[in-house]
Design a protein around this motif. Sequence first.
Motif, PDB file in Angstrom:
ATOM      1  N   SER A  60     -45.779 -33.947 -18.310  1.00 62.68           N
ATOM      2  CA  SER A  60     -46.012 -32.661 -18.964  1.00 62.68           C
ATOM      3  C   SER A  60     -47.383 -32.134 -18.567  1.00 62.68           C
ATOM      4  N   ASN A 110     -30.923 -25.034 -17.946  1.00 66.27           N
ATOM      5  CA  ASN A 110     -32.063 -25.794 -17.436  1.00 66.27           C
ATOM      6  C   ASN A 110     -33.009 -24.915 -16.628  1.00 66.27           C
ATOM      7  N   GLU A 140     -43.357 -29.417 -21.278  1.00 64.80           N
ATOM      8  CA  GLU A 140     -42.675 -30.586 -20.728  1.00 64.80           C
ATOM      9  C   GLU A 140     -42.046 -30.239 -19.381  1.00 64.80           C
ATOM     10  N   GLY A 141     -41.935 -31.240 -18.511  1.00 64.78           N
ATOM     11  CA  GLY A 141     -41.256 -31.052 -17.236  1.00 64.78           C
ATOM     12  C   GLY A 141     -42.144 -30.546 -16.115  1.00 64.78           C
ATOM     13  N   GLY A 172     -41.165 -38.769 -18.878  1.00 64.84           N
ATOM     14  CA  GLY A 172     -41.437 -37.790 -17.825  1.00 64.84           C
ATOM     15  C   GLY A 172     -42.899 -37.371 -17.814  1.00 64.84           C
ATOM     16  N   SER A 226     -44.253 -31.579 -13.407  1.00 60.16           N
ATOM     17  CA  SER A 226     -44.436 -32.874 -12.753  1.00 60.16           C
ATOM     18  C   SER A 226     -45.657 -32.933 -11.852  1.00 60.16           C
ATOM     19  N   GLN A 242     -39.612 -29.578 -13.278  1.00 55.83           N
ATOM     20  CA  GLN A 242     -38.315 -30.231 -13.172  1.00 55.83           C
ATOM     21  C   GLN A 242     -37.505 -30.010 -14.444  1.00 55.83           C
ATOM     22  N   SER A 243     -36.176 -29.970 -14.270  1.00 54.23           N
ATOM     23  CA  SER A 243     -35.284 -29.827 -15.418  1.00 54.23           C
ATOM     24  C   SER A 243     -35.198 -31.151 -16.176  1.00 54.23           C
ATOM     25  N   SER A 244     -34.861 -31.064 -17.443  1.00 53.29           N
ATOM     26  CA  SER A 244     -34.736 -32.273 -18.260  1.00 53.29           C
ATOM     27  C   SER A 244     -33.420 -32.998 -18.006  1.00 53.29           C
TER      28      SER A 244
END
Length: 327
Positions: free
Chosen positions: A241, A42, A260-261, A239, A263, A299-301
């Motif tokens: 992106s 991650n 992605e991720g 979430g 935030s 942030q991690s998935s």
Amino acid sequence: MNKQRGFTLVELMIAMVLGLVVIGGVINIFIANREAYRIQQNLSHIMDNARISFELMARDVREAGANACGTSLIVNVLKKASDNWWSNWAQGGLVGLGPTQDEGPVVFGSSVGSRVNGTEALTIRSAGGGSAQMITQHNPASAQFNIRGPNLEFAPNDIVMVCDDQSAAIFQVTNANSSNVTIVHNVGTGTPGNCSKGLGYADPVLCTPNGTPKTFKDGGFLVKLNASFWYIGNNGHGGRSLYTFGMNGSTAMQTIEIAEGVSNMTLAYLPFGGADYLPAASIVNWPQVMAVRMTLTLQSSETVGVDHQALTRQMVHTVYLRNQTQL
């Protein structure tokens, strides 16, 4: 004769307990290694997303306000140029939006691809990237450019900047012929269309059919206009992106999910001669911004952090602009 004996019940129970202790230790080691692997995986994903985000965004920011000839005298003959975020060159090549400003091309909302409420955003306009076509002849009366062919870049309705070492002009292509390598910039067609076929510099622009005539020099360039809007948006996985929304020459807009991720995004700007970076609300003259400091929260998935929370990292990158006026 020796008597054969088996294990007593006590011995079997002791062996079983010792075996369970060993198995328990092995399981704990396996679980710890698996969790360490998930954490590293991650973290690696976060770093990859940060690298992609900064690389692509920084490349765009560096080109803000660029044109192929480096001139600062730019006229815009598009109809109602100030009404469209992508054509409002008078604002400058780079304009930031604070967390409460909702006037960008992508507004606050909860749907996929919409901008997350309370996040910052950035508008970038340029005409320096991509392939440029060199002018071999310009006839202002017929509103026609000849280029060193073949014409592989331009089509009718494309938004283009033409420039030489004296001035530049933004207009819409009304006709493009690949066989005889001509580009036409007439009035009367297209959306938004041109308010004048005169591409000479004037302040304010003279929006009449002939306007301010100018013959662009041989060796000048035609380049597509680029515009992009960088923001934090809702993705399709529940979430957030990093997104970009914009155009490359064509008025057809495209939304692209970059990473992605991501935030949150915080932006600060260094004006020419300034002592420190300032938020968007404190910038008075955007063409004088010399650098942008970008802070991304990623942030991690997976929830592999403390107390089963997602891992969170903040990363900072500073980009200096190449094409601002410094006036």
